[in-house]
Design a protein around this motif. Structure first.
Motif, mmCIF file in Angstrom:
data_model
loop_
_atom_site.group_PDB
_atom_site.id
_atom_site.type_symbol
_atom_site.label_atom_id
_atom_site.label_comp_id
_atom_site.label_asym_id
_atom_site.label_seq_id
_atom_site.Cartn_x
_atom_site.Cartn_y
_atom_site.Cartn_z
ATOM 1 N N ASN A 75 -47.866 0.654 7.729
ATOM 2 C CA ASN A 75 -47.167 1.192 8.896
ATOM 3 C C ASN A 75 -47.201 2.722 8.964
ATOM 4 O O ASN A 75 -46.196 3.354 9.279
ATOM 5 N N LYS A 76 -48.338 3.300 8.621
ATOM 6 C CA LYS A 76 -48.549 4.755 8.638
ATOM 7 C C LYS A 76 -47.616 5.496 7.694
ATOM 8 O O LYS A 76 -47.362 6.681 7.849
ATOM 9 N N GLY A 77 -47.128 4.770 6.665
ATOM 10 C CA GLY A 77 -46.265 5.377 5.651
ATOM 11 C C GLY A 77 -47.086 6.113 4.611
ATOM 12 O O GLY A 77 -48.302 6.274 4.755
ATOM 13 N N PRO A 78 -46.444 6.565 3.543
ATOM 14 C CA PRO A 78 -47.151 7.320 2.506
ATOM 15 C C PRO A 78 -48.178 6.450 1.778
ATOM 16 O O PRO A 78 -48.016 5.224 1.681
ATOM 17 N N TRP A 79 -49.221 7.098 1.267
ATOM 18 C CA TRP A 79 -50.229 6.397 0.484
ATOM 19 C C TRP A 79 -49.617 6.020 -0.851
ATOM 20 O O TRP A 79 -48.883 6.797 -1.447
ATOM 21 N N GLN A 80 -49.909 4.809 -1.299
ATOM 22 C CA GLN A 80 -49.390 4.317 -2.574
ATOM 23 C C GLN A 80 -50.457 3.477 -3.264
ATOM 24 O O GLN A 80 -51.344 2.944 -2.604
ATOM 25 N N PRO A 81 -50.370 3.364 -4.589
ATOM 26 C CA PRO A 81 -51.346 2.531 -5.296
ATOM 27 C C PRO A 81 -51.248 1.075 -4.845
ATOM 28 O O PRO A 81 -50.154 0.576 -4.559
ATOM 29 N N CYS A 82 -52.396 0.433 -4.759
ATOM 30 C CA CYS A 82 -52.448 -0.987 -4.424
ATOM 31 C C CYS A 82 -53.701 -1.551 -5.073
ATOM 32 O O CYS A 82 -54.467 -0.817 -5.706
ATOM 33 N N GLN A 83 -53.916 -2.834 -4.905
ATOM 34 C CA GLN A 83 -55.143 -3.437 -5.429
ATOM 35 C C GLN A 83 -55.633 -4.527 -4.509
ATOM 36 O O GLN A 83 -54.856 -5.171 -3.819
ATOM 37 N N MET A 84 -56.943 -4.679 -4.505
ATOM 38 C CA MET A 84 -57.599 -5.729 -3.732
ATOM 39 C C MET A 84 -58.210 -6.707 -4.715
ATOM 40 O O MET A 84 -58.760 -6.305 -5.740
ATOM 41 N N GLU A 85 -58.082 -7.980 -4.402
ATOM 42 C CA GLU A 85 -58.758 -9.013 -5.184
ATOM 43 C C GLU A 85 -59.621 -9.814 -4.223
ATOM 44 O O GLU A 85 -59.120 -10.341 -3.227
ATOM 45 N N VAL A 86 -60.913 -9.849 -4.517
ATOM 46 C CA VAL A 86 -61.875 -10.538 -3.666
ATOM 47 C C VAL A 86 -62.086 -11.943 -4.218
ATOM 48 O O VAL A 86 -62.483 -12.108 -5.364
ATOM 49 N N VAL A 87 -61.821 -12.940 -3.403
ATOM 50 C CA VAL A 87 -62.026 -14.332 -3.783
ATOM 51 C C VAL A 87 -63.475 -14.714 -3.502
ATOM 52 O O VAL A 87 -64.153 -15.284 -4.338
ATOM 53 N N ALA A 88 -63.954 -14.399 -2.296
ATOM 54 C CA ALA A 88 -65.344 -14.630 -1.894
ATOM 55 C C ALA A 88 -65.752 -13.428 -1.038
ATOM 56 O O ALA A 88 -65.153 -13.200 0.021
ATOM 57 N N VAL A 89 -66.722 -12.670 -1.495
ATOM 58 C CA VAL A 89 -67.123 -11.437 -0.815
ATOM 59 C C VAL A 89 -67.407 -11.697 0.656
ATOM 60 O O VAL A 89 -68.158 -12.598 1.008
ATOM 61 N N GLY A 90 -66.743 -10.917 1.509
ATOM 62 C CA GLY A 90 -66.928 -11.032 2.950
ATOM 63 C C GLY A 90 -66.240 -12.217 3.603
ATOM 64 O O GLY A 90 -66.313 -12.387 4.807
ATOM 65 N N GLN A 91 -65.563 -13.056 2.790
ATOM 66 C CA GLN A 91 -64.943 -14.262 3.343
ATOM 67 C C GLN A 91 -63.443 -14.357 3.081
ATOM 68 O O GLN A 91 -62.692 -14.759 3.957
ATOM 69 N N SER A 92 -63.011 -14.019 1.885
ATOM 70 C CA SER A 92 -61.622 -14.216 1.516
ATOM 71 C C SER A 92 -61.206 -13.169 0.481
ATOM 72 O O SER A 92 -61.883 -13.009 -0.529
ATOM 73 N N TRP A 93 -60.097 -12.491 0.750
ATOM 74 C CA TRP A 93 -59.588 -11.481 -0.176
ATOM 75 C C TRP A 93 -58.109 -11.269 0.110
ATOM 76 O O TRP A 93 -57.578 -11.754 1.101
ATOM 77 N N TRP A 94 -57.436 -10.567 -0.796
ATOM 78 C CA TRP A 94 -56.063 -10.177 -0.550
ATOM 79 C C TRP A 94 -55.819 -8.803 -1.108
ATOM 80 O O TRP A 94 -56.555 -8.312 -1.953
ATOM 81 N N VAL A 95 -54.765 -8.195 -0.586
ATOM 82 C CA VAL A 95 -54.351 -6.860 -1.009
ATOM 83 C C VAL A 95 -52.905 -6.973 -1.462
ATOM 84 O O VAL A 95 -52.081 -7.585 -0.780
ATOM 85 N N VAL A 96 -52.614 -6.408 -2.630
ATOM 86 C CA VAL A 96 -51.246 -6.383 -3.143
ATOM 87 C C VAL A 96 -50.771 -4.944 -3.072
ATOM 88 O O VAL A 96 -51.361 -4.052 -3.689
ATOM 89 N N VAL A 97 -49.721 -4.719 -2.287
ATOM 90 C CA VAL A 97 -49.168 -3.376 -2.107
ATOM 91 C C VAL A 97 -47.649 -3.475 -2.074
ATOM 92 O O VAL A 97 -47.095 -4.311 -1.363
ATOM 93 N N GLY A 98 -47.003 -2.643 -2.878
ATOM 94 C CA GLY A 98 -45.547 -2.637 -2.905
ATOM 95 C C GLY A 98 -44.927 -3.985 -3.190
ATOM 96 O O GLY A 98 -43.922 -4.339 -2.587
ATOM 97 N N GLY A 99 -45.537 -4.774 -4.078
ATOM 98 C CA GLY A 99 -45.021 -6.092 -4.403
ATOM 99 C C GLY A 99 -45.271 -7.143 -3.335
ATOM 100 O O GLY A 99 -44.805 -8.269 -3.429
ATOM 101 N N ARG A 100 -46.020 -6.797 -2.330
ATOM 102 C CA ARG A 100 -46.321 -7.692 -1.209
ATOM 103 C C ARG A 100 -47.788 -8.086 -1.253
ATOM 104 O O ARG A 100 -48.653 -7.228 -1.439
ATOM 105 N N ARG A 101 -48.075 -9.369 -1.061
ATOM 106 C CA ARG A 101 -49.458 -9.866 -1.064
ATOM 107 C C ARG A 101 -49.865 -10.184 0.371
ATOM 108 O O ARG A 101 -49.234 -11.006 1.039
#
Length: 103
Positions: A31-57
């Motif tokens: 929501n245009k807030g401050p930049w914070q560390p997060c991580q992406m986990e790719v399940v299938a490249v170009g098909q399925s992935w998720w991002v975990v940011v601020g305890g939210r998936r």
């Protein structure tokens, strides 16, 4: 059975098939807030992935036709990815920057 010289064994294939996605460290802005560390986990490249940011998936899926869907609250919604002026990749209210795997 695999041919001689193929370089693969049954054990080697089992390791490939059962490999877990490795988290990719990035920076995220919600929501245009401050930049914070997060991580992406790719399940299938170009098909399925998720991002975990601020305890939210936040989950994503792409069907190959150009349609990308995002699920941040239990509901899948179609989102349009775009590059922001600061060179971050955004989907709706989530923007990422860093070494993002695109394909």
């Amino acid at each position: 059975m695999m041919g001689v010289g193929s370089g693969f064994t049954a054990v080697g294939l089992a390791v490939i098939v059962h490999a877990q996605p490795s988290p990719i460290p990035l920076e995220c802005s919600l929501n245009k807030g401050p930049w914070q560390p997060c991580q992406m986990e790719v399940v299938a490249v170009g098909q399925s992935w998720w991002v975990v940011v601020g305890g939210r998936r936040i989950a994503f899926r792409h069907d190959g036709t150009g349609k990308v869907e995002m699920n941040s609250d239990g509901t899948w919604v179609v989102v349009t990815p775009h590059w922001a002026a600061d060179r971050s990749l955004c989907w709706e209210s989530l923007c990422l920057r860093g070494d993002i795997p695109l394909d």
